[in-house]
Write a protein that holds these residues in place. Structure first.
Motif, short mmCIF file in Angstrom:
data_model
loop_
_atom_site.label_atom_id
_atom_site.label_comp_id
_atom_site.label_asym_id
_atom_site.label_seq_id
_atom_site.Cartn_x
_atom_site.Cartn_y
_atom_site.Cartn_z
N PHE A 6 -12.79 -31.04 51.92
CA PHE A 6 -12.79 -29.85 52.77
C PHE A 6 -14.01 -28.96 52.54
O PHE A 6 -14.16 -27.96 53.19
CB PHE A 6 -11.48 -29.08 52.57
N THR A 7 -14.83 -29.35 51.57
CA THR A 7 -16.09 -28.61 51.40
C THR A 7 -17.23 -29.62 51.42
O THR A 7 -17.05 -30.78 51.04
CB THR A 7 -16.13 -27.84 50.06
N ASN A 8 -18.38 -29.16 51.83
CA ASN A 8 -19.53 -30.06 51.91
C ASN A 8 -19.99 -30.55 50.55
O ASN A 8 -20.57 -31.62 50.42
CB ASN A 8 -20.70 -29.35 52.62
N PHE A 9 -19.68 -29.73 49.56
CA PHE A 9 -20.09 -30.05 48.20
C PHE A 9 -19.77 -31.50 47.81
O PHE A 9 -20.62 -32.24 47.32
CB PHE A 9 -19.41 -29.07 47.25
N TYR A 10 -18.54 -31.91 48.06
CA TYR A 10 -18.13 -33.26 47.65
C TYR A 10 -18.86 -34.34 48.45
O TYR A 10 -19.18 -35.40 47.94
CB TYR A 10 -16.62 -33.44 47.78
N LYS A 11 -19.08 -34.04 49.72
CA LYS A 11 -19.79 -35.01 50.55
C LYS A 11 -21.21 -35.21 50.03
O LYS A 11 -21.70 -36.34 49.97
CB LYS A 11 -19.79 -34.55 52.01
N LYS A 12 -21.85 -34.10 49.66
CA LYS A 12 -23.21 -34.17 49.15
C LYS A 12 -23.33 -35.09 47.94
O LYS A 12 -24.27 -35.87 47.83
CB LYS A 12 -23.69 -32.77 48.74
N ILE A 13 -22.39 -34.96 47.02
CA ILE A 13 -22.48 -35.80 45.82
C ILE A 13 -21.73 -37.12 46.01
O ILE A 13 -21.41 -37.84 45.08
CB ILE A 13 -21.96 -35.06 44.56
N LYS A 14 -21.42 -37.41 47.27
CA LYS A 14 -20.73 -38.66 47.64
C LYS A 14 -19.42 -38.86 46.90
O LYS A 14 -19.09 -39.98 46.46
CB LYS A 14 -21.67 -39.86 47.43
N ASP A 15 -18.71 -37.79 46.71
CA ASP A 15 -17.40 -37.89 46.08
C ASP A 15 -16.35 -37.28 47.03
O ASP A 15 -16.68 -36.88 48.14
CB ASP A 15 -17.40 -37.16 44.73
N HIS A 16 -15.10 -37.23 46.57
CA HIS A 16 -14.01 -36.74 47.41
C HIS A 16 -13.25 -35.62 46.71
O HIS A 16 -13.15 -35.58 45.50
CB HIS A 16 -13.03 -37.87 47.71
N GLU A 17 -12.67 -34.76 47.53
CA GLU A 17 -11.85 -33.68 47.00
C GLU A 17 -10.40 -34.14 46.86
O GLU A 17 -9.71 -33.79 45.90
CB GLU A 17 -11.94 -32.48 47.96
N LEU A 18 -9.97 -34.92 47.84
CA LEU A 18 -8.60 -35.41 47.87
C LEU A 18 -8.63 -36.90 48.10
O LEU A 18 -9.49 -37.40 48.82
CB LEU A 18 -7.84 -34.84 49.07
N ALA A 19 -7.65 -37.60 47.55
CA ALA A 19 -7.58 -39.03 47.83
C ALA A 19 -6.14 -39.49 47.72
O ALA A 19 -5.32 -38.87 47.05
CB ALA A 19 -8.46 -39.81 46.87
N SER A 20 -5.87 -40.59 48.38
CA SER A 20 -4.55 -41.20 48.27
C SER A 20 -4.71 -42.71 48.32
O SER A 20 -5.46 -43.23 49.14
CB SER A 20 -3.67 -40.70 49.41
#
Lengths: 331, 331, 331, 331
Positions: free
Chosen positions: C198-212
């Motif tokens: 939900f924030t660009n931050f995670y996309k930038k570092i190619k990671d995820h905030e939430l996962a299932s």
């Protein structure tokens, strides 16, 4: 580091020894017990000295604190001698079963302005203490009722029980103290007690299996305490504070946070932590933090000598109320 | 008073009849069922007329609402005819098992601007709806996850099961709809399904005992649904909404609010309300309030025809995902 | 007493040092950290030696156990050298972020039959382990579903995060391992992953905030894991095991057992224990009990090297599934 | 169908009218209220006749049951006349505030062997009654303690309060009765009461804001009742039965089964159902089932005239105990 001499190495003494040993502010220097062989067991674990005479500790100027965890009848004597030697004292509850002895001690020590912390462990319990903090923050408005449920999983051994001073002095004394803790500057003015037993055993030793006491404070707070010597589902320790704007509850602690659901029941939790050494594990540790601050910075701990006296007085009144079948004026 | 003709007098029809009868805004005028003898039982209880042909109701101008609680394959036909006769329609879920039929119906009725409420009862549950309200009030910030657990106490009779259209269309359809309910203007864009069975029975009828579906919305909300056809501890119905600032849970309902404590467990609660007619009793009543407002004041109810179509589409996609072992793009 | 050399004295290393120091079976002999000044801080507290080169420990025959709590990229190297020196090894999770390196290590050490315990702390949590015991006792019949919720209170510092290997390898690896723990001899055969931010931050570092992630075992058990990097209400750690005859839940731990009731809500509990060092305090201690038995009596601990490899493999598959948008066959 | 004449159409009378109307075994034939206009409102809803003189109902042979929901001072008169006309009687609590009047009534009716059910609604509550059933099944062994907490959300209007007879007769009468319900053949032999007020208002009208009563039974069961006229968090209704082998609790009912978690608290539940008409909705319905069986099959209901008398007697004793500051022997 504060040097500590521990007097008494029974069940509770052993627990205190371990907590003192693991606490960064204390150095467990001496352990004394009437039973020397028992005391010797401490040595290997905690690298302390074991003494055959507690006076060695009193006479040792390095000793800052006398930590009394010996049988109740020795408490007053140890307190008086320790204060005479200008030691800081920690004493397990109760002070004594005989209130006259306690009064005499107060008189005797009055000019010494002694530093004595009393081991009312429940005041140091994170949950019970949280209630005190929330109360002060006016989270429930004006306090109107205190309801304490306290049930031991099983009665102590018969030999202990015979010497215990009876349910009110031995067991409910904690709850009398907790009520006073929450009432703070308010004062208990009336007390009424009832008790009963379902087995002849308790009648024979002139004690009770169950009891309930109702008290009223000067401001009008009603305090209800209910105790049982035996509880099939474990050590039950609940405090409920009811106020004009809300209610606070300090509840029980289960063995772990698991639940089972099946065809006969849902949300079934594990039994309660059993017994006081497990349930009040953190309380016993927090108590030592207060002791360290008391010794080093003269910050008054949550419970002192006078609290021991006041709780004993309420227990005496409970005995009278039960016998006389009437409400006792307590102040 | 709104005059209602009820089509279908099976288990769910009987419940609707009683709710309609007791509701101050409705008059249960007609009951129709293919099984006339069954329909006749309504008469004595609700003083309604029993008809042998549902067209009597359609042709009666006094009838405001056609209430469809008949077997699934008749739903679309009844809807179409009702709309043709300018009736307001309430229809039980699912619309149909065949999505082409539903699409055709949409096309056919598109110019009629029909008033059709769909019986997704869970949208009307006080607990599940409370979550919707709290979500709108931003009590948990931005919605990030929806987790729905839905387990039936026991599978339906085999004859029902064979005709049910399978777990995704018959059972999980409620949960697809609930996700859409909470997502509101957000849209599901991806779906992945898995399923399994522990008895051969389900494999034989090409259905599943357990299933789980994971979906993702355009905004990034992850939705996880997990279903079971059998649950030893009763009808399990839970919704969890996780947001940037908190979590909301809508939990289960126990038979009553009692607990038992004994030597093996503490805080054991009663089994859950069993089954949907008991668990969603209030939901079924609330649904009628929406129906009354829909009919009288044209206020859109919480669930309409299109919701039935969208949920069915997701169920179709779940079947595809399970077969193809891949993530399905749903929009 | 077992002599231990601790490699790594960061946050987790410091906690291990304290637990080792207080444990009756271990003697904390050496502490090593690349940052010598940091390592020096241990000396005063635990009376250990501080070494500038870890090889001193390897070469010291008195050392029984090499305890690895250093940064992830050093794990494999330390393991290999320790095994070469015939030491027993305890290693923190994860083994490495690069599965090829782990595979190579397995090959290299295959003939040595090394003793390596892996620090999957959750296996040692009293609650999560209770579920394992109850499962074995058939308290819920046949296991059908595993549902794990795991949410960190807040993301780690950005520098850590960039090097973490991503949510699946860094965070969900615990949950992959827990699933395997409960599945025992059953094996995961399929896996499907989704994630979002939900924030660009995670996309930038190619990671995820939430996962299932949803997995299926050979026997048909469906496993659902849901993770979040941030949880406003604290560290959320829940395990739900659903079986043919019941359900087991291992729940969260609140700061204390108090509740508040007022005009806006009832039964409000305190926030959760925060963070893993507090929440899994007992687990970290229990882990050492296993280590002592492993070293002295060769009793296999709850988690070993292979478990580290298997969990990493599932994390790799989760990354693939997320990228390829399909179900991955995992065996 | 049993024909019923309802006397009294105030708040509680209106609720009874609706329940009687919806119950399959009753026909609400007449409604009477001193306020004729008020009574008239029933007609449209329930299709009953409205009478200007209650004697019309007494003289109508079709009437099986006189259902008394009128103001307390009229209860005894209506009971006596109804019994004279050989009607079955249902009467709301309390029988009267004057115990002599009740005694005289008992004498007067003694030869008539009248059928009078008393409206102690809590005996019919599914939760409270579950406890009774579990007690009988010996699920907690021998009963040792009964602890009842009963707190109204807010005091009734001042005019009601002045005429209410005071907290013990008006409010705690329910709890006295519940104790007797659980004690069954055991008898209360001792009672001690305390009370207090935090606002002058209660003192002015010679009533109390808070009260607590402790009683002891012949067998030794200790009963503790605690009441409050005002509770910020809603209508608090709890029963705790403590026995030799376990504990049973009948708890509160929340508005719905949702919880909220955020940075300041976890598991926060909704406020309680508010007030008695909502909380005891099912109890009021269950009461009618007993009435139907009483009328048709002469099966004794859970509460009869004598229970009303006994509870009133305990309330009288509570007043005495409070005034005299002593324990009262109650038998």
């Amino acid at each position: 580091m504060l040097n500590v001499a521990l007097l008494g190495y029974g069940r509770i003494g052993q627990m205190h020894a371990e907590n003192l040993f693991n606490h960064s502010k204390f150095n467990l220097l001496y352990v004394y017990d009437k039973n020397y062989k028992l005391a010797l067991k401490s040595k290997n674990k905690f690298k302390n000295k074991v003494i055959t005479n507690y006076k060695i500790a009193l006479n040792d100027k390095k000793v800052d604190i006398i930590f009394i965890a010996s049988p109740t009848p020795t408490h007053i004597k140890f307190i008086e001698e320790s204060v005479f030697f200008n030691k800081i004292v920690f004493c397990e509850k109760p002070l004594d079963l005989n209130i006259s002895k306690v009064k005499a001690c107060i008189k005797k020590l009055s000019k010494k302005n002694p530093k004595i912390q009393l081991g009312f462990n429940r005041r140091y319990d994170p949950g019970h203490f949280q209630l005190k903090k929330d109360l002060k923050k006016k989270k429930i408005g004006i306090l109107q009722k205190i309801i304490i449920t306290s049930r031991d999983p099983a009665p102590p051994p018969i030999n202990y029980l015979k010497e215990s001073g009876g349910l009110f002095k031995d067991m409910m004394i904690h709850d009398f103290d907790l009520c006073r803790f929450y009432l703070e500057n308010d004062e208990i003015i009336e007390l009424s007690a009832t008790a009963s037993s379902f087995t002849n055993f308790y009648k024979k030793i002139k004690d009770h299996e169950l009891a309930s006491v109702t008290m009223k404070s000067r401001k009008g707070v009603i305090c209800v305490i209910t105790n049982s010597r035996q509880s099939s589902y474990g050590y039950d320790q609940r405090v409920e504070l009811f106020g004009s704007k809300g209610m606070l509850i300090s509840g029980n602690q289960n063995t772990n946070q698991t639940e089972i659901y099946n065809s006969s029941s849902t949300s079934s939790k594990k039994p309660y932590l059993n017994f006081f050494i497990e349930r009040y594990k953190d309380a016993y540790k927090n108590q030592l933090n207060d002791l360290a601050k008391f010794a080093k910075k003269n910050i008054k701990p949550r419970s002192v000598f006078l609290d021991g006296y006041k709780a004993l007085e309420l227990a005496e009144n409970a005995n009278s109320s039960f016998k006389l079948k009437k409400v006792i004026k307590t102040s």
